[in-house]
Design a protein around this motif. Structure first.
Motif, PDB file in Angstrom:
ATOM      1  N   THR B  39       0.845  -1.197   0.000  1.00 35.79           N
ATOM      2  CA  THR B  39       0.000   0.000   0.000  1.00 35.79           C
ATOM      3  C   THR B  39       0.880   1.247   0.000  1.00 35.79           C
ATOM      4  O   THR B  39       0.533   2.257  -0.613  1.00 35.79           O
ATOM      5  N   PHE B 143      -1.039  -9.942   5.537  1.00 39.42           N
ATOM      6  CA  PHE B 143      -0.146  -9.711   6.672  1.00 39.42           C
ATOM      7  C   PHE B 143      -0.995  -9.551   7.942  1.00 39.42           C
ATOM      8  O   PHE B 143      -2.189  -9.827   7.921  1.00 39.42           O
ATOM      9  N   THR B 145      -2.421  -7.106   9.330  1.00 32.77           N
ATOM     10  CA  THR B 145      -3.608  -6.276   9.121  1.00 32.77           C
ATOM     11  C   THR B 145      -4.809  -7.132   8.737  1.00 32.77           C
ATOM     12  O   THR B 145      -5.913  -6.939   9.253  1.00 32.77           O
ATOM     13  N   THR B 146      -4.582  -8.063   7.815  1.00 32.37           N
ATOM     14  CA  THR B 146      -5.652  -8.888   7.276  1.00 32.37           C
ATOM     15  C   THR B 146      -5.860 -10.139   8.120  1.00 32.37           C
ATOM     16  O   THR B 146      -6.976 -10.668   8.198  1.00 32.37           O
ATOM     17  N   HIS B 194      -0.571   0.064   8.625  1.00 35.67           N
ATOM     18  CA  HIS B 194      -1.744  -0.723   9.025  1.00 35.67           C
ATOM     19  C   HIS B 194      -1.382  -2.060   9.660  1.00 35.67           C
ATOM     20  O   HIS B 194      -2.138  -2.574  10.474  1.00 35.67           O
ATOM     21  N   VAL B 195      -0.206  -2.589   9.344  1.00 36.31           N
ATOM     22  CA  VAL B 195       0.323  -3.708  10.142  1.00 36.31           C
ATOM     23  C   VAL B 195       0.560  -3.195  11.563  1.00 36.31           C
ATOM     24  O   VAL B 195       0.242  -3.859  12.556  1.00 36.31           O
ATOM     25  N   VAL B 197      -0.991  -0.884  13.148  1.00 37.81           N
ATOM     26  CA  VAL B 197      -2.243  -0.734  13.894  1.00 37.81           C
ATOM     27  C   VAL B 197      -2.462  -1.972  14.758  1.00 37.81           C
ATOM     28  O   VAL B 197      -2.888  -1.879  15.905  1.00 37.81           O
ATOM     29  N   TYR B 248       2.199   8.004  12.771  1.00 32.22           N
ATOM     30  CA  TYR B 248       0.834   7.661  12.369  1.00 32.22           C
ATOM     31  C   TYR B 248      -0.004   7.472  13.636  1.00 32.22           C
ATOM     32  O   TYR B 248      -0.773   6.532  13.776  1.00 32.22           O
ATOM     33  N   VAL B 251      -3.888   6.444  14.441  1.00 33.66           N
ATOM     34  CA  VAL B 251      -4.430   5.077  14.539  1.00 33.66           C
ATOM     35  C   VAL B 251      -3.459   4.051  15.143  1.00 33.66           C
ATOM     36  O   VAL B 251      -3.888   2.956  15.506  1.00 33.66           O
TER      37      VAL B 251
END
Lengths: 78, 366
Positions: B39, B143, B145-146, B194-195, B197, B248, B251
């Motif tokens: 991303t 990863f 995140t998902t 986002h990982v 997060v 970041y 979040v």
């Protein structure tokens, strides 16, 4: 793949919720995050994965504007 | 109810101001910064971030695209499942064109297999509920995140006709691997927002202890990415390692999302797994815990797997591109025999693959 977008919760029933961003509404799940109607959450693969902290966002923007936009050169010394 | 002014993170004016400050702190020697997130690659290519950086700064893409590192063996396994009578294969859209040893999900679907693209693991579970007479196999790629949403879906009592092919990968073990790899020195890491997060800033403490390289967590808007680069380049300039930066904060929390990690931990256990074209990395993947082995499609359907799976097709440099050893343009196939329409390697498939992102947003000469 790790794309996630901030959306605002507009309805919620248990772990099922509806989130909205730019007029688009999506059914999302709140298994991983507890969030109330009106709050911003980060949505990935149909699940909220975190709340977006307004205070943090504003603080970051405020800092950027002070340090970088003012052109004080302060940033170079950090 | 107030609006958080998130669009400010896309402000071109702010981005230019930060880019000016980056020029002021950038070291006068060549510097390589690696990100490990598809991303990020997509956002960097789209916003033209590389053009805003000083000449000596190389911003390269590491193994951050889950679709690109998913071994052909796992894709082959899913294809074997999809060929079985009565099976529905559910997958994220990114996987459709990923080259298996032979063919792809897309080609198999054209031949009549029931392969459905889903946006969420919850959609895959819903398909299973709506089709009690079919076995619904979900290709679980991603990863941390998902992995969190996938774990949540597996933990919320999916129906008996639902199973998964887990092909989940973890970022910190990959960073450890990259640091230990001889040659191709990386000066700093731009860490995936986002990982982070899920795992928090705390998930990278080993980078501080082992003194690998300066690292900073970044979001995905141009301003987020430039802020993190400014932080990293400033630290390289001053010769400081310093703590892992978190740029970041809106979040990413210090400890990440503990509830997400609890659910992941209940469902998955870490395991040594292969990364496409790279090989096995210790404890870098997630497999189902023994209590949930009933959800393992390979076991449930008695899949044989393909011991002769082909990860790298002749001439493809994808595996070296994702280690930052070569640029996509260095590959003889790039833009010629290998395009997004007919990809040779997985890096040309997903919109997050380094080659695809570079191909899509390349500057037209003249």
């Amino acid at each position: 793949m790790c794309l996630a977008i901030p959306m605002r919760i507009v309805e919620r029933a248990g772990t099922d919720a509806v989130a909205e961003s730019g007029g688009v509404r999506k059914n999302v799940r709140l298994d991983l995050v507890d969030a109330a109607v009106g709050e911003y959450v980060l949505i990935h693969a149909g699940y909220a994965i975190e709340r977006v902290e307004e205070a943090e966002a504003l603080e970051t923007l405020d800092l950027i504007r002070r340090v970088y936009e003012a052109g004080t050169g302060e940033a170079s010394d950090r | 109810m107030t609006d958080i002014p998130l669009e400010a993170f896309r402000s071109p004016g702010l981005a230019r101001s930060i880019a000016r400050e980056i020029a002021a702190v950038a070291p006068d020697r060549p510097v390589t910064v690696m990100h490990v997130c598809g991303t990020h690659e997509h956002a960097i290519a789209r916003a033209g971030i590389r053009a805003l950086l000083p000449a000596g700064v190389r911003l390269i893409a590491g193994p951050g695209c889950p679709v690109c590192v998913c071994p052909a063996r796992d894709v082959d396994l899913a294809m074997e499942a999809a060929r079985r009578e009565g099976v529905v294969l559910a997958t994220f859209g990114d996987m459709m064109r990923v080259p298996a040893s032979v063919g792809s999900f897309e080609r198999l679907r054209a031949e009549g297999a029931d392969i459905r693209v889903v946006y969420s693991p919850a959609d895959a579970v819903r398909i299973a509920r709506e089709n009690p007479g079919r076995e619904v196999v979900f290709m679980a790629v991603g990863f941390e995140t998902t992995a969190a949403p996938i774990a949540a879906a597996l933990a919320s009592d999916p129906p008996l006709n639902f199973s998964v092919i887990p092909s989940l990968r973890l970022i910190p073990p990959a960073l450890r691997f990259l640091l230990g790899k001889p040659g191709g020195r990386v000066d700093a890491f731009l860490l995936p927002g986002h990982v982070s997060v899920v795992i928090g800033r705390a998930g990278y403490r080993f980078l501080e202890v082992e003194g690998g390289a300066p690292a900073a967590i970044a979001g995905f808007e141009p301003v987020d990415i430039l802020l993190a680069l400014h932080d990293l380049l400033g630290r390289i300039f001053r010769g400081e390692g310093g703590p892992v930066g978190n740029l970041y904060g809106r979040v990413v929390r210090e400890e990440g999302n503990p509830r997400a990690r609890e659910i992941m931990d209940a469902v998955f256990a870490p395991a040594d797994v292969a990364w496409r074209g790279i090989g096995s990395i210790p404890a870098s993947g997630l497999v189902l815990r023994r209590a949930l082995e009933g959800l393992d499609a390979a076991r449930k359907l008695g899949l044989r797997g393909n011991p002769g799976a082909i990860d790298v097709r002749p001439g493809c440099e994808c595996h070296r591109v994702i280690l930052g050893e070569v640029e996509p343009e260095d590959c003889a196939l790039f833009g010629g025999p290998c395009t997004p329409r007919s990809p040779v390697g997985p890096c040309m498939v997903s919109s997050e693959g380094t080659c695809r992102a570079r191909h899509e947003y390349r500057r037209i000469p003249g």
